[in-house]
Design a protein around this motif. Structure first.
Motif, PDB file in Angstrom:
ATOM      1  N   ASN A 147       0.872  -1.263   0.002  1.00 11.96           N
ATOM      2  CA  ASN A 147       0.206  -0.099   0.096  1.00 11.96           C
ATOM      3  C   ASN A 147       0.808   1.327  -0.061  1.00 11.96           C
ATOM      4  O   ASN A 147       0.233   2.333  -0.009  1.00 11.96           O
ATOM      5  N   GLN A 148       1.985   1.167   0.187  1.00  7.44           N
ATOM      6  CA  GLN A 148       3.006   2.214   0.271  1.00  7.44           C
ATOM      7  C   GLN A 148       2.462   3.228   1.403  1.00  7.44           C
ATOM      8  O   GLN A 148       2.514   4.513   0.953  1.00  7.44           O
ATOM      9  N   GLU A 149       2.542   2.710   2.660  1.00  6.75           N
ATOM     10  CA  GLU A 149       1.906   3.844   3.578  1.00  6.75           C
ATOM     11  C   GLU A 149       2.886   3.097   4.994  1.00  6.75           C
ATOM     12  O   GLU A 149       3.647   2.422   4.911  1.00  6.75           O
ATOM     13  N   ILE A 163       9.366   5.714  -2.533  1.00  9.69           N
ATOM     14  CA  ILE A 163       7.827   5.656  -2.774  1.00  9.69           C
ATOM     15  C   ILE A 163       7.459   6.623  -3.671  1.00  9.69           C
ATOM     16  O   ILE A 163       8.224   7.615  -4.217  1.00  9.69           O
ATOM     17  N   HIS A 167       1.999   8.558  -3.421  1.00  9.48           N
ATOM     18  CA  HIS A 167       2.002   8.221  -2.007  1.00  9.48           C
ATOM     19  C   HIS A 167       2.938   9.042  -1.096  1.00  9.48           C
ATOM     20  O   HIS A 167       3.109   8.499   0.001  1.00  9.48           O
ATOM     21  N   ASP A 233       3.692   9.168   9.242  1.00  6.37           N
ATOM     22  CA  ASP A 233       2.203   9.201   8.787  1.00  6.37           C
ATOM     23  C   ASP A 233       1.617  10.025   9.661  1.00  6.37           C
ATOM     24  O   ASP A 233       1.921  10.349  10.937  1.00  6.37           O
TER      25      ASP A 233
END
Length: 297
Positions: A147-149, A163, A167, A233
């Motif tokens: 999910n590239q998170e 990344i 994202h 994040d």
């Protein structure tokens, strides 16, 4: 410019006709099945039945998934319930966002229900499941990769994670390399699993009735603390710390208090472990009887 870095996957969703197959979900499922397999082996080695674990998992897994999502939504409500947001997306688990503390907490409620049905003590099950649980976390973290998170701060280390622009943080659109915190946590979790298996092998009698699970909490939250310090994040902060840091500190303190309060374990009192599966008696020599000698005379 870095000559070495970890590339991100080109996609995280594949379609079988109209059905989307998401890598995030596959990682979660792989972690669940692996945890059930390992826990089943450990439970059987203690004299239990593997089907006990499958039955408990039927209760624990849905509760755990619901708890993980609920924790994420409660701790970050502004992502779904502020102006311009879409509240329905709070239900989109496949987009990522399962909080491990919530998953473990509500999963424990489901496990308790399953244990009651089987006549098993929750503390016994907790010790059996601890290595499998952290192994599931190690596997599930790779869903964040697809999910590239949940990556960390920018870095130029050789193992930096690239990344894609779609994202990246809005305030760093030209920065492409970040700490792969999903990888850090996955490797840490594997180390915790190895530690738990070693402790259980060498100190099985001393780490019973929930004590091995407490060791899992201590080890996992220690790693989570330094990994949280790298992540960038979205998260709510209080007094300079992320909310997850306070949760980890609380869980660490609770596990430590439990280990101290439980003190030195009592000598083995013959209580079966698992319940109903005590030590088998050695077979009596042929021709012997339970009648006292004076009555046989």
């Amino acid at each position: 410019m870095n000559l070495a870095y970890l590339p991100s996957p080109s996609q995280g969703v594949w379609h079988l006709g109209p059905i989307p197959v998401r890598a995030y979900a596959l990682c979660i499922l792989a972690g669940i099945f692996t945890a059930v397999w390992l826990t089943g082996r450990r439970w059987e080695a203690r004299g239990g039945r593997r089907e006990d674990i499958a039955d408990i998992a039927i209760w624990a897994v849905p509760f755990g998934i619901a708890g993980g999502r609920l924790y994420h939504v409660i701790t970050d409500p502004e992502l779904y319930f502020t102006a311009g947001k879409q509240p329905i997306r709070a239900l989109f688990i496949w987009d990522g966002g399962l909080g491990i503390p919530g998953a473990v907490a509500l999963g424990a409620v489901g496990a308790w229900l399953g244990c009651r049905r089987r006549g098993i003590k929750l503390s016994d099950f907790a010790d059996a499941v601890a290595p499998g649980l952290v192994l599931a976390q190690a596997i599930g973290r790779w869903g964040n990769y697809f999910n590239q998170e949940l990556y960390g701060r920018p870095t130029h280390l050789p193992w930096a994670l690239r990344i894609d622009s779609a994202h990246r943080p809005a305030d760093m659109p030209t920065v492409g390399l970040y700490h792969p915190t999903f990888l850090y946590e996955s490797l840490w979790d594997l180390g915790v699993m190895a530690l738990l298996l070693r402790l259980d092998h060498r100190h099985h009698r001393r780490l019973r009735r929930g004590r091995l699970f407490a060791c899992y909490v201590l080890a996992y939250t220690t790693g989570r603390a330094w990994i949280e310090a790298l992540r960038i994040d979205h998260a709510n902060h209080f007094l300079g710390l992320r909310l997850n840091d306070y949760v980890s500190l609380t869980l660490f303190a609770g596990a430590l208090v439990y280990l101290i309060a439980s003190g030195r374990p009592r000598p083995d009192d013959g209580t079966p472990y698992p319940p109903g599966k005590g030590k088998e008696e050695a077979p009596k020599p042929v021709g012997t009887t339970d009648v006292p000698a004076r009555e046989r005379a």
